[in-house]
Write a protein that holds these residues in place. Structure first.
Motif, short mmCIF file in Angstrom:
data_model
loop_
_atom_site.label_atom_id
_atom_site.label_comp_id
_atom_site.label_asym_id
_atom_site.label_seq_id
_atom_site.Cartn_x
_atom_site.Cartn_y
_atom_site.Cartn_z
N UNK A 1 -9.30 -4.15 11.85
CA UNK A 1 -10.19 -5.12 10.94
C UNK A 1 -9.53 -6.42 10.11
N UNK A 2 -8.22 -5.83 9.45
CA UNK A 2 -7.65 -6.87 8.71
C UNK A 2 -7.11 -7.88 9.75
N UNK A 3 -6.63 -7.65 10.90
CA UNK A 3 -6.07 -8.63 11.84
C UNK A 3 -7.42 -9.28 12.74
N UNK A 4 -8.81 -9.05 12.50
CA UNK A 4 -9.97 -9.71 12.86
C UNK A 4 -10.13 -9.49 14.54
N UNK A 5 -9.74 -8.01 14.86
CA UNK A 5 -10.24 -7.67 16.26
C UNK A 5 -11.56 -7.65 16.20
N UNK A 6 -12.06 -8.13 17.09
CA UNK A 6 -13.78 -7.94 17.33
C UNK A 6 -14.22 -6.62 17.41
N UNK A 7 -15.13 -6.20 16.64
CA UNK A 7 -15.70 -4.86 16.58
C UNK A 7 -16.02 -4.25 17.89
N UNK B 1 -6.09 -1.76 10.42
CA UNK B 1 -5.33 -3.02 10.70
C UNK B 1 -6.01 -3.72 11.57
#
Lengths: 263, 343
Positions: free
Chosen positions: B122-128, B120
């Motif tokens: 990744x899906x919510x665009x949290x920076x790696x 989730x």
């Protein structure tokens, strides 16, 4: 991170996660690992009864049986996975995430299809070990290209099919219905030449037909594979564009009809 | 801790929201049924505010939240979250919100809690580069550190609920929707959750909370709206709502085997405003509202006849009393969805 790099990372991550999820399903493992071998065995015996025991013919049969398994995996991995997500209550979360849902679907479908191509390798190995099938490809350097083109086109078709699963909670019935007819009309089970002429236009619109042609052409040299590879890529683009357009409609309708949380 | 002040007047703004569901009756002779779940709901929530939405089952709370988080299209009316329209600016809204629904669903059971959070994120665009630190901090906050590698199917209900909360906060949203988040939590877990919600507000987040636990709403919420039958029937601070029953006293009478006829006799007393019954293991608690407090106790006990009576206590009205009064006075006590038309 740029948006295209982020999209690529998202697709890769979803692919990896989807493969991991599929590997936790005993049904999927059975479907992917065992069914192509069973299909291959039946086909080898059928063709042997018909007196077809030449090496190239056996390779033709093995590839067809393997692709049957790939198609089954595509249907289950693309459509069945969405039915499962609906049941788990995660479909709402995926559709409602800030990421583009078509990117998520690309990752899910390619995860399933790529994994399904194990079936092609399994039936070839089975043919070599048990039926004395010679292992030689006419265009060995083109074969990976043919396989990649087949994966891309089947993945895009799987994505198009998956859009219906997002909209309709009983769409897995459609998925089951699509399994055997596609085996037949795309020449995986029997050569297209043996089917009535009116079936041909249908088969030309379906990715497994050209994916099969691309792989068989590269492996057996029955025909140069370039046309089939080109058709795979062309169909992949058409399927993807159709899926994108359909998704806009499907997602809006799902929000209007409140169907995402229905089991 | 100071509350952040984003540059919008309202973090959440709902104006005349209406939502009708279409369903069908019958199998052979199918008839279309339109059910009005939400009938003109309007309210605003200020940035940094903790707003409570209370109401019985089927009152329209979850439908309202689903419209605000872009999962459902309103049939009519408009809504904006952090200034963005929930119908046409879905991506902008989704980037700014987190939500947690109570219940067991919404997690991938066959993989670990950590896998769920990474997916989730990744899906919510949290920076790696941020993911590991963020996930670690959230696991710590919800008390799942050390259990994150276990499969979710082995989690208790409370652990699943805490994982839901961590998932909802992964991308550090500005507005958080919590739909009955304390369902399934034990008392200690529920207390920790309240502390977590309080810390979110202190960190400047806007929170919209629905709950059935009145003391939870009273303790946490800056303002509360009571929804019943798809409409908001009252709103204000907890103190404002209690004013609805402010001149009353609640007499709690513990009884053992009271009959419906005896309760009806109590209701018939001209000085009694309302009587509610709470079932306990081996007794019942009668909550009698009146403006006369203990002065009418003898009359009440006489009305109960030979029923064995335990403790009798008089107290000031709580938010729960006000809530029960509001729901009862709006006439749709079961909160069930309303059939608008059959065709």
């Amino acid at each position: 991170m740029s948006s295209s790099l982020r999209a690529a990372r998202l697709i890769w991550f979803v692919t990896w996660f989807n493969v991991k999820m599929l590997l936790t399903s005993e049904f999927f493992i059975l479907l992917t690992f065992v069914s192509p071998i069973i299909f291959g065995t039946i086909a080898f015996f059928l063709w042997r009864v018909g007196g077809q025991t030449e090496g190239q013919t056996l390779l033709y049969v093995a590839l067809g049986a393997g692709m049957m398994g790939v198609w089954s995996t595509t249907l289950f991995g693309c459509g069945g996975a969405i039915a499962w997500q609906r049941w788990e209550g995660t479909l709402e979360l995926l559709v409602n995430a800030p990421s583009r849902y078509d990117h998520i679907l690309v990752g899910q479908t390619f995860g399933a299809v790529t994994f399904g191509f194990y079936g092609v390798g399994a039936t070839i190995a089975w043919g070599v070990l048990l039926f004395g099938m010679p292992l030689e490809a006419t265009f060995p350097l083109v074969l990976p290209l043919g396989i990649a083109a087949a994966i891309i086109s089947l993945g895009a078709l799987g994505m198009l099919i998956a859009t219906t699963f997002v909209l309709y909670r009983h769409a897995n019935a459609l998925g089951n219905l699509l399994e055997y007819p596609i085996w037949l009309v795309t020449g995986l089970l029997v050569p297209l030449a043996t089917l009535p002429f009116w079936v041909r236009p249908i088969s030309w619109l379906l990715a497994p037909t050209w994916g099969m042609e691309a792989i068989r052409g590269s492996a057996t040299g029955s025909e140069p594979p370039w046309l089939a590879i080109g058709m795979c890529l062309l169909l992949a683009v058409v399927y993807y564009v159709l899926a994108r357009v359909a998704l806009v409609y499907v997602l809006r309708k799902a929000r209007r009809d409140a169907t995402l949380s229905l089991q | 801790m100071p509350r952040a002040k984003p540059d919008v007047e309202h973090a959440i703004e709902a104006i005349d929201l209406v939502r009708t569901y279409r369903t069908h009756l019958g199998v052979f002779r199918r008839r279309r049924l339109d059910v009005e779940a939400v009938r003109g709901v309007s309210f605003t929530v200020r940035p940094g505010e903790l707003f409570g939405l209370l109401g019985p089952n089927g009152a329209g709370k979850t439908t309202t939240i689903k419209m605000l988080i872009t999962l459902l299209l309103p049939t009519s009316g408009t809504a904006r979250v952090m200034g963005h329209d929930v119908v046409n600016e879905t991506t902008e809204v989704r980037r700014r919100i987190g939500y947690v629904f109570g219940g067991d669903r919404g997690l991938y059971d066959r993989v670990s809690g950590l896998d769920n959070l990474r997916y989730f994120a990744e899906l919510y665009g949290v920076e790696p580069a941020e993911q590991k630190r963020r996930i670690g901090a959230l696991l710590e906050m919800v008390g799942l550190t050390g259990r994150e590698h276990e499969k979710v199917e082995g989690y208790s209900r409370g652990m699943r609920q805490r994982l839901h909360i961590a998932r909802g906060l992964l991308h550090d949203p500005e507005v958080i929707f919590l739909d009955e988040p304390s369902i399934g939590l034990d008392p200690i877990g529920a207390r920790e959750l309240r502390r977590t919600i309080q810390s979110l507000v202190e960190a400047g987040k806007t929170v919209l909370l629905t709950t059935h636990y009145m003391f939870e709403a009273d303790a946490l919420c800056d303002r509360i709206a009571v929804i019943n039958g798809g409409r908001i029937v009252a709103h204000g601070t907890g103190a404002d709502l209690k004013q609805a029953v402010g001149n009353r006293t609640i007499v709690e009478i513990e009884t053992f085997g009271v009959t419906p006829d005896q309760v009806a006799r109590l209701r018939d007393d001209p000085d009694v405003i309302a009587v509610n019954t709470e079932e306990r293991d081996q007794s019942e608690i009668l909550l009698v509202q009146s403006e006369h407090g203990l002065q009418i106790t003898q009359r009440l006990l006489a009305a109960l006849g030979d029923t064995r009576v335990g403790k009798v206590v008089a107290r000031e009205p709580t938010l729960e009393d006000a809530y029960v009064h509001l729901i009862a006075s709006t006439g749709e006590t079961d909160g069930a969805a309303r059939a608008a038309s059959v065709a």
